[in-house]
Design an enzyme around this catalytic site. Structure first.
Site, PDB file in Angstrom:
ATOM      1  N   ALA A   3      89.441  53.127  11.425  1.00 61.46           N
ATOM      2  CA  ALA A   3      89.095  53.989  10.297  1.00 61.46           C
ATOM      3  C   ALA A   3      90.070  55.154  10.167  1.00 61.46           C
ATOM      4  CB  ALA A   3      87.663  54.503  10.473  1.00 61.46           C
ATOM      5  N   GLY A  61      93.060  55.698  11.688  1.00 63.82           N
ATOM      6  CA  GLY A  61      94.455  55.295  11.561  1.00 63.82           C
ATOM      7  C   GLY A  61      94.803  54.764  10.188  1.00 63.82           C
ATOM      8  N   ASN A  84      91.233  62.263  20.909  1.00 67.42           N
ATOM      9  CA  ASN A  84      90.362  63.367  21.294  1.00 67.42           C
ATOM     10  C   ASN A  84      90.513  63.708  22.765  1.00 67.42           C
ATOM     11  OD1 ASN A  84      89.017  63.882  18.820  1.00 67.42           O
ATOM     12  ND2 ASN A  84      87.665  62.139  19.140  1.00 67.42           N
ATOM     13  N   LYS A 109      88.905  72.072  19.273  1.00 63.49           N
ATOM     14  CA  LYS A 109      88.183  70.893  18.774  1.00 63.49           C
ATOM     15  C   LYS A 109      87.146  70.425  19.788  1.00 63.49           C
ATOM     16  CE  LYS A 109      88.441  66.408  16.590  1.00 63.49           C
ATOM     17  NZ  LYS A 109      89.212  65.222  16.202  1.00 63.49           N
ATOM     18  N   ASN A 127      83.161  68.695  19.970  1.00 62.10           N
ATOM     19  CA  ASN A 127      83.011  67.374  20.571  1.00 62.10           C
ATOM     20  C   ASN A 127      82.202  67.397  21.861  1.00 62.10           C
ATOM     21  OD1 ASN A 127      84.305  65.822  18.647  1.00 62.10           O
ATOM     22  ND2 ASN A 127      86.315  65.982  19.601  1.00 62.10           N
ATOM     23  N   ASN A 147      78.785  65.879  20.053  1.00 62.26           N
ATOM     24  CA  ASN A 147      79.028  64.468  20.352  1.00 62.26           C
ATOM     25  C   ASN A 147      78.182  64.008  21.535  1.00 62.26           C
ATOM     26  OD1 ASN A 147      80.702  62.426  19.101  1.00 62.26           O
ATOM     27  ND2 ASN A 147      82.359  63.900  19.128  1.00 62.26           N
TER      28      ASN A 147
END
Length: 320
Positions: free
Chosen positions: A13, A15, A109, A194, A198, A202
């Site tokens: 998705a 990329g 990530n 970031k 995450n 996440n």
């Protein structure tokens, strides 16, 4: 502009959107597709984007492996695979395509994702890249994209003026095609920034029983857990980088991240929860494991991150 050849490894998705914008800017893009190879090879990516409109994107070339793509010399190799060093070191997969002019871009990530590539390719310039994007691939070759697509990158190894000029040139193509991109001198504080989101939303989305951001924030105890994890990431990140973590679009501090997430019109289903539901390995090592290693080395206590990490590893073990 002279011909520029890009190899994008891990064209899912995320990329697919960045490859599409580069190709719209006149760059030749070879996409390595795995599970979605058959669909993309025959019909391209069917993209629905609130930002760019609807389009069928057919890469310059679609291959199943880096070996198949290695008959071309690449200016840039962009790696968009999941970072799962606890399972395997996948830095070797791009070896057949590395050439004398290649610059490696890692759009992944987490913390410490650059080290395996820097050790394997000590003379190849590496750029560490952070992406903010709202995109998913509900089925092979079908991409659903919202309004966000931005990149922030900096040189990790083998810096020189020419490498910076070439990154600036690539950045200008993305910018011209509506994917905001900025090259910075020190990218690591932004990588930790970031991680603030995450490492909290996440991970807690999984260990809390499969909740989206709205459900997590509606629970006062869960909301406080998220805030405490964010505080720990700020302490570790600022100690590791030796500087305050930057703002992102006016957002800073745990309260800023929570407020920004809380006011979104649509609840977010974090990518780690998507991986859990699909019974795929989760990026817990680079999102919690590696940061906790940094914390221990620096004598920093992070009990909330430690607890969530322990539960997340156990949850994954029973799920795979």
């Amino acid at each position: 502009m002279p011909d520029i050849n890009v190899l994008l490894v891990g064209t899912g998705a995320l990329g697919s959107i960045y490859a599409w914008r580069l190709q719209e800017g006149g760059i030749h893009v070879t996409c390595v597709c795995r599970s979605n190879y058959t669909a993309v090879k025959s019909s391209g990516f069917r993209i629905t984007s609130d930002k760019y409109g609807n389009h069928t994107y057919m890469p310059t070339r679609v291959v199943q492996s880096v070996d198949e793509a290695a008959d071309t010399e690449y200016d840039f190799i962009i790696v968009c695979t999941k970072a799962l060093p606890n399972i395997s070191d996948n830095s070797h997969i791009i070896a057949p395509a590395i050439g004398p002019r290649t610059i490696i871009l890692l759009i992944q990530n987490g913390i410490g994702i650059e080290q395996p590539f820097a050790e394997r390719y000590p003379r190849t310039p590496i750029a560490s890249v952070i992406s903010y994007i709202d995109v998913s691939q509900p089925e092979s070759g079908t991409i659903e994209h919202g309004t966000i697509s931005s990149l922030l990158m900096g040189i990790y190894s083998n810096p020189d003026d020419l490498v910076r000029q070439r990154l600036d040139a690539l950045s200008s193509v993305w910018n011209a095609q509506g994917a905001l991109c900025k090259v910075v001198d020190d990218v690591q504080p932004y990588r930790w920034l970031k991680l603030v989101w995450n490492a909290s939303f996440n991970t807690v989305s999984v260990v809390s029983g499969g909740n989206n951001t709205r459900e997590m924030l509606d629970n006062p105890q869960c909301k406080e857990l998220l805030r405490n994890i964010m505080r720990e990431v700020y302490v570790i990140g600022e100690a590791a980088t030796g500087k305050p973590l930057p703002e992102r679009m006016g957002t800073s501090g745990p309260d800023g991240f929570i407020e920004d997430t809380d006011k979104r019109d649509v609840a977010v289903v974090p990518s780690m929860l998507m991986d859990y539901r699909a019974r795929r390995p989760m990026e817990h090592d680079v999102i919690l494991g590696r940061p906790l290693q940094v914390a221990r080395q620096m004598g920093i206590s992070a009990p909330y991150m430690e607890a969530v990490y322990a539960m997340l590893v156990m949850v994954e073990k029973t799920n795979l």
